[in-house]
Design an enzyme around this catalytic site. Structure first.
Site, mmCIF file in Angstrom:
data_model
loop_
_atom_site.group_PDB
_atom_site.id
_atom_site.type_symbol
_atom_site.label_atom_id
_atom_site.label_comp_id
_atom_site.label_asym_id
_atom_site.label_seq_id
_atom_site.Cartn_x
_atom_site.Cartn_y
_atom_site.Cartn_z
ATOM 1 N N GLY A 42 0.840 -1.210 0.000
ATOM 2 C CA GLY A 42 0.000 0.000 0.000
ATOM 3 C C GLY A 42 0.869 1.252 0.000
ATOM 4 O O GLY A 42 1.940 1.249 0.603
ATOM 5 N N ARG A 90 -17.416 15.233 15.114
ATOM 6 C CA ARG A 90 -17.718 15.535 16.522
ATOM 7 C C ARG A 90 -18.523 16.844 16.635
ATOM 8 O O ARG A 90 -19.447 16.941 17.441
ATOM 9 C CB ARG A 90 -16.419 15.672 17.299
ATOM 10 C CG ARG A 90 -16.572 15.297 18.730
ATOM 11 C CD ARG A 90 -15.234 15.281 19.396
ATOM 12 N NE ARG A 90 -15.103 14.161 20.302
ATOM 13 C CZ ARG A 90 -15.805 14.007 21.415
ATOM 14 N NH1 ARG A 90 -16.712 14.875 21.763
ATOM 15 N NH2 ARG A 90 -15.616 12.966 22.184
ATOM 16 N N MET A 139 -8.859 3.258 8.778
ATOM 17 C CA MET A 139 -8.143 2.150 8.150
ATOM 18 C C MET A 139 -7.434 1.280 9.190
ATOM 19 O O MET A 139 -7.150 1.721 10.296
ATOM 20 C CB MET A 139 -7.151 2.688 7.128
ATOM 21 C CG MET A 139 -7.824 2.967 5.796
ATOM 22 S SD MET A 139 -6.637 3.425 4.528
ATOM 23 C CE MET A 139 -7.631 3.109 3.077
ATOM 24 N N ASP A 149 -0.056 1.589 8.742
ATOM 25 C CA ASP A 149 -0.593 0.769 9.844
ATOM 26 C C ASP A 149 0.236 0.787 11.127
ATOM 27 O O ASP A 149 -0.265 0.423 12.186
ATOM 28 C CB ASP A 149 -0.764 -0.683 9.385
ATOM 29 C CG ASP A 149 -1.919 -0.827 8.421
ATOM 30 O OD1 ASP A 149 -2.793 0.055 8.415
ATOM 31 O OD2 ASP A 149 -1.936 -1.819 7.658
ATOM 32 N N ASP A 202 2.304 -1.192 12.432
ATOM 33 C CA ASP A 202 2.361 -2.405 13.248
ATOM 34 C C ASP A 202 3.681 -3.160 13.101
ATOM 35 O O ASP A 202 3.804 -4.299 13.518
ATOM 36 C CB ASP A 202 1.187 -3.334 12.898
ATOM 37 C CG ASP A 202 1.146 -3.680 11.424
ATOM 38 O OD1 ASP A 202 1.761 -2.957 10.625
ATOM 39 O OD2 ASP A 202 0.492 -4.670 11.069
ATOM 40 N N THR A 257 4.353 2.164 5.853
ATOM 41 C CA THR A 257 2.974 1.662 5.947
ATOM 42 C C THR A 257 2.208 2.541 6.922
ATOM 43 O O THR A 257 2.751 2.944 7.951
ATOM 44 C CB THR A 257 2.933 0.183 6.406
ATOM 45 O OG1 THR A 257 1.592 -0.154 6.774
ATOM 46 C CG2 THR A 257 3.840 -0.096 7.587
ATOM 47 N N GLY A 279 5.768 -2.599 3.599
ATOM 48 C CA GLY A 279 5.402 -3.261 4.850
ATOM 49 C C GLY A 279 6.038 -4.645 4.950
ATOM 50 O O GLY A 279 6.944 -4.977 4.183
ATOM 51 N N ALA A 318 15.555 10.766 -0.306
ATOM 52 C CA ALA A 318 16.719 10.598 0.573
ATOM 53 C C ALA A 318 17.620 9.464 0.073
ATOM 54 O O ALA A 318 18.850 9.583 0.086
ATOM 55 C CB ALA A 318 16.251 10.326 1.999
HETATM 56 P P1 ATP Z 1 0.979 -2.992 3.480
HETATM 57 O O1 ATP Z 1 1.359 -2.829 4.941
HETATM 58 O O2 ATP Z 1 0.605 -1.722 2.852
HETATM 59 O O3 ATP Z 1 -0.024 -4.099 3.245
HETATM 60 P P2 ATP Z 1 2.958 -4.861 2.549
HETATM 61 O O4 ATP Z 1 4.336 -4.696 2.069
HETATM 62 O O5 ATP Z 1 2.770 -5.719 3.776
HETATM 63 O O6 ATP Z 1 2.343 -3.411 2.720
HETATM 64 P P3 ATP Z 1 1.829 -6.921 0.825
HETATM 65 O O7 ATP Z 1 0.744 -6.837 -0.187
HETATM 66 O O8 ATP Z 1 1.700 -7.905 1.914
HETATM 67 O O9 ATP Z 1 2.036 -5.421 1.371
HETATM 68 O O10 ATP Z 1 3.200 -7.240 0.063
HETATM 69 C C1 ATP Z 1 3.634 -6.433 -1.021
HETATM 70 C C2 ATP Z 1 4.253 -7.289 -2.073
HETATM 71 O O11 ATP Z 1 5.425 -7.956 -1.549
HETATM 72 C C3 ATP Z 1 3.391 -8.436 -2.587
HETATM 73 O O12 ATP Z 1 2.455 -8.000 -3.548
HETATM 74 C C4 ATP Z 1 4.430 -9.347 -3.193
HETATM 75 O O13 ATP Z 1 4.855 -8.871 -4.439
HETATM 76 C C5 ATP Z 1 5.580 -9.211 -2.175
HETATM 77 N N1 ATP Z 1 5.460 -10.299 -1.193
HETATM 78 C C6 ATP Z 1 4.674 -10.326 -0.097
HETATM 79 N N2 ATP Z 1 4.772 -11.516 0.546
HETATM 80 C C7 ATP Z 1 5.633 -12.265 -0.186
HETATM 81 C C8 ATP Z 1 6.128 -13.605 -0.081
HETATM 82 N N3 ATP Z 1 5.743 -14.411 0.918
HETATM 83 N N4 ATP Z 1 6.992 -14.028 -1.020
HETATM 84 C C9 ATP Z 1 7.386 -13.220 -2.023
HETATM 85 N N5 ATP Z 1 6.936 -11.972 -2.202
HETATM 86 C C10 ATP Z 1 6.074 -11.488 -1.297
#
Ligand code: ATP
Length: 334
Positions: free
Chosen positions: A15, A159, A174, A132, A134, A130, A106, A26
């Site tokens: 995201g 409010r 979100m 979130d 977390d 991210t 993330g 940077a």
């Molecule tokens: P957000 O916090 O916004 O969800 P995120 O990085 O956790 O961000 P994901 O959709 O979980 O978002 O992962 C982003 C991309 O990273 C995936 O679309 C994929 O291309 C890659 N990715 C995630 N998990 C894996 C995995 N287990 N193996 C290989 N690639 C991965």
């Protein structure tokens, strides 16, 4: 001793979050200052697989620090989950001699980076981008501060109108898996209840407290709900504020509810000073890590110091919200 890094790639993945542009800026400017070539990889891992990669100069990142979104675009790449996709991606990096990678995203994005580094020996650093918040090993993630401030501003407006009517206002923010936006925005706006995915508050508790408030005729009743909150763990498909509002109307007959789903406005807009500042700081250190041989780490900030968490730990662990926070919410809203 790891090989010297000479050409690095940078990408944003998962995201988007406000402040990602400041991080890209940077990374690019630090790399150039350190005499590295730097390449922008478009649309996350999709661009790596499809060879959508271009060389960046100092001017490529001019006038972007104040802009939300990401100039490199982002994506969730299905193909990168497969070995074949990652091999293709690696070949495109190899073709250009890219021997280091900065991944802004993330934990999913870090999992992809970790796999690439294990399978093909490409050193990576991760920047927590991210909304979130977390991620483990950092007090800040890029975009959280902007998102939560946007939510606070919107809830303040709600409010004001809530103050003029005798209704229950239910606002969804979100957070599919994490309740940080709900917790922070809820506390900052004086919400009576905050419902988050990771805290098992039963809705009955909330209904009891709402009916008590009804008796006391509290002027404003405001509930902030994270989109991933599940009132009934046995029905995971029924989530968020819509479901909460439905249950409240069913159980507390006569109490008028108003539902607002803030949605994507929380991802947009110019990043706050904090997000630009941490993005700049993390971006700088992500490149320094690659140069110094501190590889496959997430670059975080803990207690105002840089903190480097091995990617495999950053992927595995989660930052958790303590139950004591809910107690604070109750006391402050009484
Ligand atoms: P957000 O916090 O916004 O969800 P995120 O990085 O956790 O961000 P994901 O959709 O979980 O978002 O992962 C982003 C991309 O990273 C995936 O679309 C994929 O291309 C890659 N990715 C995630 N998990 C894996 C995995 N287990 N193996 C290989 N690639 C991965």
């Amino acid at each position: 001793m790891s090989a010297k890094v000479t050409k690095i790639g940078v990408l944003t993945s998962g995201g988007d979050s406000p402040g990602m542009n400041a991080a890209i800026r940077a990374v690019v400017r630090t790399a150039l200052y350190r005499n590295l070539e730097v390449y922008g990889i478009m649309r996350g891992y999709n661009g790596m697989i499809e060879d959508d990669i271009y060389q960046m100069g100092s001017r490529s990142v001019a006038n972007i620090i104040q802009r939300g979104g990401t100039i490199l675009k982002t994506a969730r790449s299905k193909d990168f989950y497969g070995e074949e996709g990652r091999k293709k991606a690696y070949e495109n990096l190899q073709k250009r001699g890219i021997d280091g990678l900065v991944v802004i995203g993330g934990d999913g994005s870090f999992t992809g980076a970790y796999k690439l580094s294990k399978e093909f020996g490409i050193p990576c650093t991760g920047i927590p981008g991210t909304i979130d918040k977390d991620l483990y090993g950092t007090d800040f993630t890029i975009g959280f501060d902007t998102a939560v401030n946007t939510a606070v501003q919107a809830i303040d407006r709600i409010r004001d109108t809530a103050d003029s009517h005798d209704r229950l206002f239910i606002v969804e923010v979100m957070g599919r898996h994490a309740g940080y936006i709900a917790l922070h925005s809820g506390i900052a706006t004086g919400a009576e209840n905050i419902l988050m995915p990771e805290v098992t508050t039963t809705l009955d508790e909330m209904l009891t407290s709402l009916s008590e408030q009804e008796k006391r005729k509290k002027l404003v009743n405001l509930v902030v709900v994270a989109e991933g909150y599940q009132p009934d763990p046995d029905k995971p498909e029924l989530r968020g504020a819509t479901e909460v509002a439905r249950i409240v109307e069913e159980k507390l007959k006569g109490l008028e509810t108003r539902l607002t789903i803030l949605g994507h406005i929380q991802r947009g807009g110019p990043p706050t000073c904090i997000d630009r500042f941490i993005a700049s700081r993390m971006g700088y250190h992500s490149v320094e890590c690659l140069i110094e041989g501190r590889h496959n780490v997430m670059v975080g900030i803990l207690h105002n110091n840089m903190h480097y968490t091995p990617l495999e730990i950053a992927i595995r662990e989660k930052q958790k919200i303590g139950e004591d926070w809910l107690n604070i919410v109750k006391i402050l809203a009484s």
